[in-house]
Design a protein around this motif. Structure first.
Motif, PDB file in Angstrom:
ATOM      1  N   ASN A  20       0.809  -1.209   0.000  1.00  6.74           N
ATOM      2  CA  ASN A  20       0.000   0.000   0.000  1.00  6.74           C
ATOM      3  C   ASN A  20       0.846   1.265   0.000  1.00  6.74           C
ATOM      4  N   ALA A  21       2.107   1.140   0.421  1.00  5.24           N
ATOM      5  CA  ALA A  21       3.009   2.303   0.413  1.00  5.24           C
ATOM      6  C   ALA A  21       3.572   2.574  -0.972  1.00  5.24           C
ATOM      7  N   ASP A  22       3.460   1.612  -1.866  1.00  2.46           N
ATOM      8  CA  ASP A  22       3.906   1.792  -3.249  1.00  2.46           C
ATOM      9  C   ASP A  22       2.828   2.579  -3.992  1.00  2.46           C
ATOM     10  N   SER A  23       3.182   3.683  -4.608  1.00  2.46           N
ATOM     11  CA  SER A  23       2.189   4.579  -5.203  1.00  2.46           C
ATOM     12  C   SER A  23       1.365   3.888  -6.282  1.00  2.46           C
ATOM     13  N   GLY A  24       2.002   3.031  -7.087  1.00  3.75           N
ATOM     14  CA  GLY A  24       1.274   2.333  -8.137  1.00  3.75           C
ATOM     15  C   GLY A  24       0.248   1.376  -7.581  1.00  3.75           C
ATOM     16  N   TRP A  25       0.643   0.614  -6.567  1.00  2.00           N
ATOM     17  CA  TRP A  25      -0.284  -0.341  -5.972  1.00  2.00           C
ATOM     18  C   TRP A  25      -1.323   0.358  -5.098  1.00  2.00           C
ATOM     19  N   ASN A  60      -6.992   1.979  -4.129  1.00  2.00           N
ATOM     20  CA  ASN A  60      -7.988   3.055  -4.111  1.00  2.00           C
ATOM     21  C   ASN A  60      -9.026   2.887  -5.219  1.00  2.00           C
ATOM     22  N   ALA A  61      -8.592   2.366  -6.364  1.00  2.00           N
ATOM     23  CA  ALA A  61      -9.542   2.119  -7.454  1.00  2.00           C
ATOM     24  C   ALA A  61     -10.552   1.047  -7.058  1.00  2.00           C
ATOM     25  N   ARG A  66       1.484  -7.830  -4.564  1.00  4.18           N
ATOM     26  CA  ARG A  66       2.527  -7.879  -5.573  1.00  4.18           C
ATOM     27  C   ARG A  66       2.906  -9.340  -5.806  1.00  4.18           C
ATOM     28  N   VAL A  67       3.538  -9.631  -6.938  1.00 10.64           N
ATOM     29  CA  VAL A  67       3.834 -11.034  -7.249  1.00 10.64           C
ATOM     30  C   VAL A  67       4.715 -11.679  -6.183  1.00 10.64           C
ATOM     31  N   SER A  68       5.524 -10.905  -5.498  1.00 11.45           N
ATOM     32  CA  SER A  68       6.380 -11.462  -4.451  1.00 11.45           C
ATOM     33  C   SER A  68       5.577 -11.942  -3.248  1.00 11.45           C
ATOM     34  N   GLU A  69       4.296 -11.554  -3.168  1.00 12.17           N
ATOM     35  CA  GLU A  69       3.454 -11.930  -2.026  1.00 12.17           C
ATOM     36  C   GLU A  69       2.458 -13.043  -2.364  1.00 12.17           C
ATOM     37  N   THR A  70       2.506 -13.551  -3.587  1.00 11.90           N
ATOM     38  CA  THR A  70       1.484 -14.503  -4.032  1.00 11.90           C
ATOM     39  C   THR A  70       2.044 -15.908  -4.197  1.00 11.90           C
ATOM     40  N   ASP A  99      -0.945  -3.458 -14.653  1.00  9.19           N
ATOM     41  CA  ASP A  99      -1.734  -4.600 -15.114  1.00  9.19           C
ATOM     42  C   ASP A  99      -2.955  -4.805 -14.221  1.00  9.19           C
ATOM     43  N   ALA A 100      -2.745  -4.719 -12.908  1.00 10.20           N
ATOM     44  CA  ALA A 100      -3.865  -4.856 -11.972  1.00 10.20           C
ATOM     45  C   ALA A 100      -4.830  -3.686 -12.108  1.00 10.20           C
TER      46      ALA A 100
END
Length: 572
Positions: free
Chosen positions: A49-54, A59-60, A96-100, A136-137
């Motif tokens: 959530n701290a990553d601006s893109g994610w 928020n979307a 993120r993919v690192s968390e999946t 992509d998300a």
């Protein structure tokens, strides 16, 4: 087997009930279909959530679904108490993919989803929102909320193309063979003039360049050998066909047996379903198949994070509720498929011992996307017709779940990719459940669904026209509040408006509303055992408000005993 009550959520069905003094009484009933409102939870790590893109993705989602955001530091279990109190209908894990990783799916997400209340079932429709990159998300989050799944493309003969309005199912074991389903035909027919290597052919159709029907692909299904970065097109050996592969940052491409690679890029939203593939749902990097499919146009993707085998269960259950016996949305079919999976495991009823894939599959994408096969169209008949009816009462409502067989068949576990037990997802929640009557072997009422166990291996087919039902009383709630819900007036259906007086001693007037066009109407009264008591209406009627009077007599003109009676309205 015993009737079972679990949890405190609800649904709707066809039936009316009331107690009375000297003669039968009725309460209004209404067919219920779809969500009235819903609660949506977004679960995300603080780091993501701290990553601006994610954060833009989060928020979307929150904006799209009026959702509530729950954050955690190191483990999703940190949010469990808050999310349980919120009682969401949908849960999106934004990762993120690192968390999946597969361990996240198997050891964290699935157990978490069953721990939100006291029953043993998953408690909300859920999915993992991810992608090779945040963009992509975000593409999915800003895309459609509804997807009509009309055109099937199969990389396997097990894609059930006859259960879709149109499509092509190809054969992974016989060179050149495919199955063509035209929009005006009920069944697909077999052709043998396809290419030996299907790689370029399938890629062209996915990309929308040369599909026989001139329409874009809505769902693509694969089976056979696979891994987290590859699908082998031919089975059991690779033979003279190529592969689908993924690498880099979401790069998906076809690798023909001979010739150059061909990129897979489609702007059309679709479902990618790795029906019978090992490990295609496994994510270890942005170069895996799932992130690549999302990057290349899949809005919903489902795959195993473990090896798939001959006794797998989850994907067959998803397929059953999506196109074989029901038309639930893809995320809801995945959710309900796991509910019946849990029931069969607990009751030793799958017919195959213990399937190994419990918790072994994941669905990627927004779980609230309403992607479903349209009810309109020409295709193979669904196994049964389903009814869900609610009759409002004084303190509790009477709810009936009923199925009627559309054809001879076996509504229970028939194979790893076959039918499953009938189930219905409630568009509201229930508690204080009491089963009044059922002709199912076992009926389970959870807080958000009802399930009927009505057929098992070794029994003959249930004949066309056979009915199975469960009727129960329960307190019905709006999402997240305690007041009883008011059912919406639904367009294009019949609605029982009122019965007055109710209870009654000599006669009652039943008012009902028809919308749409002139149609066949059947209005019948049944006693508590399900026997027909009186046919009030059986004729063609125009739209509008109609009335029928019942004087408490049967079709022979005899007075009926005092008690509880049910009124069923059918149209079409």
């Amino acid at each position: 087997m015993k009737n079972t009550v679990l949890g405190n959520r609800a649904v709707a069905i066809v039936i009316l009930i009331a107690t009375m003094l000297t003669l039968p009484g009725l309460l209004q009933a209404q067919i219920v279909n779809g969500d009235q409102e819903y609660r949506y939870a977004i679960i995300v790590s603080n780091a993501t959530n701290a990553d601006s893109g994610w954060a833009e993705v989060v928020n979307a989602l929150a904006s799209k679904h009026s959702g509530q955001i729950f954050t955690y530091s190191s483990d999703i279990s940190e949010t469990q108490a808050q999310v349980a109190s919120y009682a969401p209908d949908y849960i999106a894990f934004v990762c993120r993919v690192s968390e999946t990783s597969p361990s996240f799916v198997q050891s964290h997400a699935w157990p978490y989803m069953r721990a939100l209340d006291s029953d043993p079932f998953v408690d909300a429709v859920w999915g993992i929102v991810t992608g090779a990159e945040a963009s992509d998300a975000l593409k999915i989050m800003t895309g459609p909320t509804q997807m009509t799944i009309s055109t099937m493309l199969g990389g396997t003969s097990s894609c059930n193309v006859s259960n879709f309005p149109q499509g092509i199912g190809t054969n992974e074991a016989t060179y050149g063979r495919y199955y063509l389903k035209h929009p005006d035909s009920v069944k697909a027919y077999t052709c043998d003039d396809g290419p030996t290597d299907r790689t370029n052919w399938l890629v062209d159709m996915i990309n929308g360049d040369s599909l026989i029907f001139g329409d874009t692909v809505d769902i693509f299904v694969t089976s056979g050998h696979g891994n987290y970065n590859i699908w082998q097109m031919h089975y059991p050996s690779s033979g003279n066909e190529g592969y689908f592969r993924s690498n880099g940052m979401g790069h998906l491409y076809g690798d023909p047996h001979s010739g150059p690679d061909v990129d897979i890029i489609s702007a059309h939203p679709k479902i990618y379903f790795a029906l019978g593939n090992c490990l295609i749902g496994k994510i270890i990097s942005a170069g895996c198949m799932i992130p690549a499919w999302i990057h290349s146009g899949a809005y919903l993707s489902t795959g195993y994070v473990i090896s798939e085998g001959q006794y797998s269960y989850q994907h067959g259950a998803t397929k059953a509720y999506f196109c074989l016996q029901d038309h639930y949305s893809w995320p809801k079919a995945f959710f309900l498929g796991n509910a019946v999976f849990k029931f069969d495991l607990d009751n030793h009823t799958p017919g195959i011992g213990s399937p190994p894939d419990f918790n072994g599959s994941a669905m990627y994408g927004d779980p609230a996307i309403d992607a479903r096969v349209p009810d309109e169209g020409t295709y193979d008949t669904l196994l049964y017709a389903k009814e869900l009816i609610v009759s409002p009462g004084y303190d509790r409502d009477t709810i009936t779940f009923r199925i009627t067989m559309n054809k001879n068949g076996r509504p229970g576990y028939t194979s790893k990719w076959g039918y499953r037990s009938p189930i219905v997802l409630f568009p509201f929640r229930v508690d204080s459940v009491e089963i009044l009557s059922t002709n199912a072997d076992t009926a389970v009422i959870a807080d958000n669904f009802a399930l009927m166990y009505i057929w098992h291996q070794g029994q003959p087919d249930l004949p066309q026209g056979t009915e199975r039902y469960v009727t129960f009383v329960a307190v019905r709630h709006h999402v997240g509040v305690t007041e009883p819900a008011t059912l919406p007036q639904l367009p294009g259906i019949a609605t029982l408006i009122s019965t007055s007086p109710n209870p009654f001693s000599d006669r009652t007037t039943i008012r009902y509303n028809l919308t749409g066009s002139e149609t066949r109407v059947s209005l019948k009264v049944f006693d508590r055992s399900g026997r027909l008591a009186k046919t009030l209406v059986d004729q063609e009627l125009r739209p509008g408000i109609h009335t029928a009077v019942w004087e408490g007599r049967n079709d022979a003109g005899q007075n009926l005993a005092a008690g509880v009676y049910f009124c069923r309205l059918r149209v079409g």
